[in-house]
Design a protein around this motif. Structure first.
Motif, PDB file in Angstrom:
ATOM      1  N   HIS A   1       0.793  -1.235   0.000  1.00 63.63           N
ATOM      2  CA  HIS A   1       0.000   0.000   0.000  1.00 63.63           C
ATOM      3  C   HIS A   1       0.824   1.283   0.000  1.00 63.63           C
ATOM      4  O   HIS A   1       0.253   2.366   0.039  1.00 63.63           O
ATOM      5  CB  HIS A   1      -0.940  -0.006   1.218  1.00 63.63           C
TER       6      HIS A   1
ATOM      7  N   THR B   1     -11.405   0.443   0.647  1.00 61.56           N
ATOM      8  CA  THR B   1     -10.213  -0.147   1.242  1.00 61.56           C
ATOM      9  C   THR B   1     -10.259   0.092   2.745  1.00 61.56           C
ATOM     10  O   THR B   1     -10.536   1.204   3.197  1.00 61.56           O
ATOM     11  CB  THR B   1      -8.918   0.434   0.656  1.00 61.56           C
TER      12      THR B   1
ATOM     13  N   ASP C   1      -7.660  -0.380   5.648  1.00 62.96           N
ATOM     14  CA  ASP C   1      -6.239  -0.636   5.833  1.00 62.96           C
ATOM     15  C   ASP C   1      -5.928  -0.671   7.328  1.00 62.96           C
ATOM     16  O   ASP C   1      -5.995   0.358   8.003  1.00 62.96           O
ATOM     17  CB  ASP C   1      -5.434   0.455   5.130  1.00 62.96           C
TER      18      ASP C   1
ATOM     19  N   GLY D   1      -1.671   4.016   4.802  1.00 61.70           N
ATOM     20  CA  GLY D   1      -1.668   3.644   3.398  1.00 61.70           C
ATOM     21  C   GLY D   1      -1.526   4.856   2.500  1.00 61.70           C
ATOM     22  O   GLY D   1      -2.479   5.275   1.837  1.00 61.70           O
TER      23      GLY D   1
ATOM     24  N   SER E   1      -7.956   4.260   6.619  1.00 63.86           N
ATOM     25  CA  SER E   1      -6.655   3.827   7.135  1.00 63.86           C
ATOM     26  C   SER E   1      -6.626   4.022   8.642  1.00 63.86           C
ATOM     27  O   SER E   1      -6.909   5.111   9.145  1.00 63.86           O
ATOM     28  CB  SER E   1      -5.516   4.615   6.476  1.00 63.86           C
TER      29      SER E   1
ATOM     30  N   ILE F   1      -6.841  -4.773   4.065  1.00 64.80           N
ATOM     31  CA  ILE F   1      -5.389  -4.871   4.139  1.00 64.80           C
ATOM     32  C   ILE F   1      -5.056  -5.207   5.588  1.00 64.80           C
ATOM     33  O   ILE F   1      -5.062  -4.351   6.470  1.00 64.80           O
ATOM     34  CB  ILE F   1      -4.728  -3.568   3.662  1.00 64.80           C
TER      35      ILE F   1
END
Length: 310
Positions: free
Chosen positions: A120, A154, A156, A162, A184, A236
């Motif tokens: 990432h 996403t 993360d 990220g 994130s 992630i």
């Protein structure tokens, strides 16, 4: 037999020599899952490398050309923080192919795990922080190009923000509805020094433990899913929020990290959102702890999406 596929190849191994990144972890996770009986040989699917056309959905032609011809500048090689080689390019292209395959499988199996990927920190025009190309972004853009999804999120949970993810999808936040929403959850006082804005950034203080971390994650998921309806969730699942990680400063336990995985999977399952998982970082002093954390992610997916799951 698992109700979903694990994407893996022995060629995920990164040829980087003695390094804080444990390149052997991928094979160890594969072997651990087989030895424990948590997965059968038939659960593993071998990916093909991403095509250059796939990679160019995210990365600039100039950068891809430099990689393929070995003409990165000394500064660009230094930013990668791993020794450059043609074999390394092959491993990263394969990891991106694995994330594409995981995304495709998640759309019909509800979840799929790439035992690799999660790179990432890669930007469209350069690599950083052990990350040459951004496999998750490549997978999202490939699914969008093929008309299999329109929107993605996403999530993360690596200890490091990220930054590449945020930069790649930053243009989609302006005045119109985004196609990719980025979350994130990371340690504030850690790499990278400059943190481009994600859709939601949770900047955690040093020493954050299980309960506080899980509360922040729950809040971030609730807030993100109030604002945005993804057709694919890209998780992630970094192992480096672990309290014994060499490159992290958070204080999660192995048990807490499994609860983290359970939270993400249960929220996605309840909302009917397919989940594609990648592994990202993990630098525990004892590599077997990293292997356990990553293996637990598969076990948590099995528990959430198995036949007996509600």
């Amino acid at each position: 037999m698992l109700p979903f596929k694990l994407i893996y190849s022995d060629d995920y191994f990164l040829p980087i020599g003695a390094h804080v990144f444990p390149a052997e972890k991928y094979k160890r996770i594969h072997d651990r899952l087989l030895a424990s009986g948590d997965a059968d040989a038939s659960d593993f699917v071998t990916p093909r490398p991403a095509s250059d056309e796939d990679v160019l959905l995210v990365h600039t032609p100039e950068y891809v050309h430099k990689l393929k011809t070995g003409t990165l500048s000394a500064r660009e090689q230094m930013e990668l923080e791993v020794p450059f080689s043609a074999e390394l390019i092959a491993a990263f292209w394969l990891a991106a192919g694995g994330s594409i395959l995981a995304a495709e499988n998640a759309l019909h199996d509800r979840v799929s795990v790439n035992i690799g990927g999660g790179f990432h920190h890669a930007f469209p025009d350069h690599g950083e922080g052990f990350c040459m190309i951004h496999d998750v972004a490549v997978a999202i853009r490939r699914m969008q190009r093929d008309g299999k999804i329109r929107t993605a999120m996403t999530v993360d949970c690596d200890v490091h923000q990220g930054n590449g993810t945020a930069a790649i999808f930053a243009g989609e936040r302006g005045g119109r509805l985004p196609n990719v929403f980025t979350i994130s959850l990371h340690q504030e006082n850690n790499y990278p020094a400059l943190k481009p804005a994600s859709s939601i950034d949770i900047n955690l203080p040093d020493g954050t433990g299980d309960d506080e971390y899980l509360a922040w994650l729950d809040n971030a998921l609730s807030s993100g899913l109030r604002q945005f309806a993804p057709e694919l969730l890209c998780y992630i699942a970094g192992a480096d929020p672990y309290r014994e990680d060499q490159l992290g400063g958070l204080s999660l336990t192995i048990k807490g990290l499994k609860k983290r995985d359970e939270l993400v999977f249960n929220v996605a399952r309840a909302r009917g959102i397919p989940v594609m998982v990648t592994y990202a970082g993990g630098y525990a002093r004892n590599v077997e702890d990293t292997v356990t954390i990553h293996s637990n992610t598969v076990i948590a997916a099995k528990e959430a999406f198995g036949k007996n799951a509600a």
